[in-house]
Design a protein around this motif. Structure first.
Motif, PDB file in Angstrom:
ATOM      1  N   GLY A 170     -12.101  38.714  66.098  1.00 41.77           N
ATOM      2  CA  GLY A 170     -13.044  39.325  67.022  1.00 41.77           C
ATOM      3  C   GLY A 170     -14.290  38.498  67.277  1.00 41.77           C
ATOM      4  O   GLY A 170     -15.043  38.786  68.194  1.00 41.77           O
ATOM      5  N   VAL A 171     -14.519  37.450  66.482  1.00 42.16           N
ATOM      6  CA  VAL A 171     -15.687  36.596  66.697  1.00 42.16           C
ATOM      7  C   VAL A 171     -15.460  35.800  67.975  1.00 42.16           C
ATOM      8  O   VAL A 171     -14.442  35.136  68.136  1.00 42.16           O
ATOM      9  N   SER A 172     -16.423  35.890  68.887  1.00 41.95           N
ATOM     10  CA  SER A 172     -16.351  35.159  70.149  1.00 41.95           C
ATOM     11  C   SER A 172     -17.624  34.336  70.286  1.00 41.95           C
ATOM     12  O   SER A 172     -18.672  34.857  70.670  1.00 41.95           O
ATOM     13  N   PRO A 221     -18.365  40.619  65.177  1.00 41.06           N
ATOM     14  CA  PRO A 221     -18.222  41.842  64.394  1.00 41.06           C
ATOM     15  C   PRO A 221     -19.217  41.807  63.232  1.00 41.06           C
ATOM     16  O   PRO A 221     -19.473  40.749  62.649  1.00 41.06           O
ATOM     17  N   MET A 222     -19.795  42.926  62.915  1.00 41.91           N
ATOM     18  CA  MET A 222     -20.784  43.002  61.839  1.00 41.91           C
ATOM     19  C   MET A 222     -20.211  42.452  60.535  1.00 41.91           C
ATOM     20  O   MET A 222     -20.911  41.792  59.768  1.00 41.91           O
ATOM     21  N   ALA A 223     -18.931  42.675  60.295  1.00 42.73           N
ATOM     22  CA  ALA A 223     -18.302  42.214  59.055  1.00 42.73           C
ATOM     23  C   ALA A 223     -18.274  40.692  58.946  1.00 42.73           C
ATOM     24  O   ALA A 223     -18.183  40.145  57.841  1.00 42.73           O
ATOM     25  N   ALA A 224     -18.365  39.967  60.065  1.00 40.68           N
ATOM     26  CA  ALA A 224     -18.304  38.501  60.054  1.00 40.68           C
ATOM     27  C   ALA A 224     -19.643  37.851  59.725  1.00 40.68           C
ATOM     28  O   ALA A 224     -19.708  36.641  59.538  1.00 40.68           O
ATOM     29  N   VAL A 225     -20.715  38.634  59.649  1.00 38.04           N
ATOM     30  CA  VAL A 225     -22.040  38.086  59.352  1.00 38.04           C
ATOM     31  C   VAL A 225     -22.171  37.873  57.843  1.00 38.04           C
ATOM     32  O   VAL A 225     -22.027  38.804  57.061  1.00 38.04           O
ATOM     33  N   MET A 246     -27.560  45.053  68.435  1.00 36.72           N
ATOM     34  CA  MET A 246     -27.097  45.071  67.047  1.00 36.72           C
ATOM     35  C   MET A 246     -26.637  46.495  66.752  1.00 36.72           C
ATOM     36  O   MET A 246     -27.410  47.318  66.284  1.00 36.72           O
ATOM     37  N   ALA A 247     -25.387  46.776  67.055  1.00 41.11           N
ATOM     38  CA  ALA A 247     -24.818  48.102  66.826  1.00 41.11           C
ATOM     39  C   ALA A 247     -24.259  48.168  65.409  1.00 41.11           C
ATOM     40  O   ALA A 247     -24.321  47.201  64.661  1.00 41.11           O
ATOM     41  N   ASP A 248     -23.697  49.311  65.046  1.00 35.68           N
ATOM     42  CA  ASP A 248     -23.155  49.482  63.698  1.00 35.68           C
ATOM     43  C   ASP A 248     -22.016  48.519  63.389  1.00 35.68           C
ATOM     44  O   ASP A 248     -21.876  48.074  62.257  1.00 35.68           O
ATOM     45  N   ASP A 249     -21.187  48.194  64.388  1.00 35.21           N
ATOM     46  CA  ASP A 249     -20.014  47.367  64.147  1.00 35.21           C
ATOM     47  C   ASP A 249     -20.067  45.979  64.775  1.00 35.21           C
ATOM     48  O   ASP A 249     -19.291  45.115  64.402  1.00 35.21           O
TER      49      ASP A 249
END
Length: 138
Positions: free
Chosen positions: A35-37, A83-87, A62-65
């Motif tokens: 999902g990282v673009s 995606p927030m998980a990729a940070v 900067m949304a929740d996801d």
């Protein structure tokens, strides 16, 4: 271990602190995460540092996801979706103060509906997902 639901709040808090202090907020992103673009060619060791300061990017969300914004790379305007998980971290460029997170595990399950939609709408000539567009209906 930090619950994933706390991450957006911590990112927003460090971002706001950086801006309030006059610092430049940077985020460190794992580009292999689904999902990282981001524009290619700027990553190093599978990671990319993005300047998310108000002067460097526009329409920051900067949304929740997800984190999404527009910025220029090599003089060309691009849309960035992360995606927030990729940070992996957010910090002030000037002081290196901020917060780091555990490296995300790359999921082995099929992508979510948002990611799946981006893959299905991929532009075959460039291999990059086509960004959905909205228009005002009156």
């Amino acid at each position: 271990m930090l619950p994933e639901s706390a991450k957006p709040y911590l990112l927003n808090a460090v971002y706001q602190w950086c801006v309030d202090q006059g610092h430049t907020p940077y985020i460190l992103v794992v580009v292999a995460y689904p999902g990282v673009s981001v524009p290619s060619g700027y990553e190093k060791d599978g990671r990319m540092i993005l300047d998310v300061s108000p002067r460097a990017c526009h329409s920051l969300s900067m949304a929740d996801d997800w984190i999404s914004f527009n910025a220029r790379f090599g003089g060309v305007a691009r849309t960035v979706d992360v995606p927030m998980a990729a940070v992996a971290a957010i910090y002030a460029a000037e002081t290196q103060e901020g917060i780091g997170f555990a490296d995300p595990e790359i999921p082995t399950t099929p992508p979510s509906s948002r990611e799946r939609g981006a893959v299905e709408n991929a532009d075959t000539s460039s291999g990059k997902p086509e960004r959905p567009s909205l228009r005002v209906v009156k």
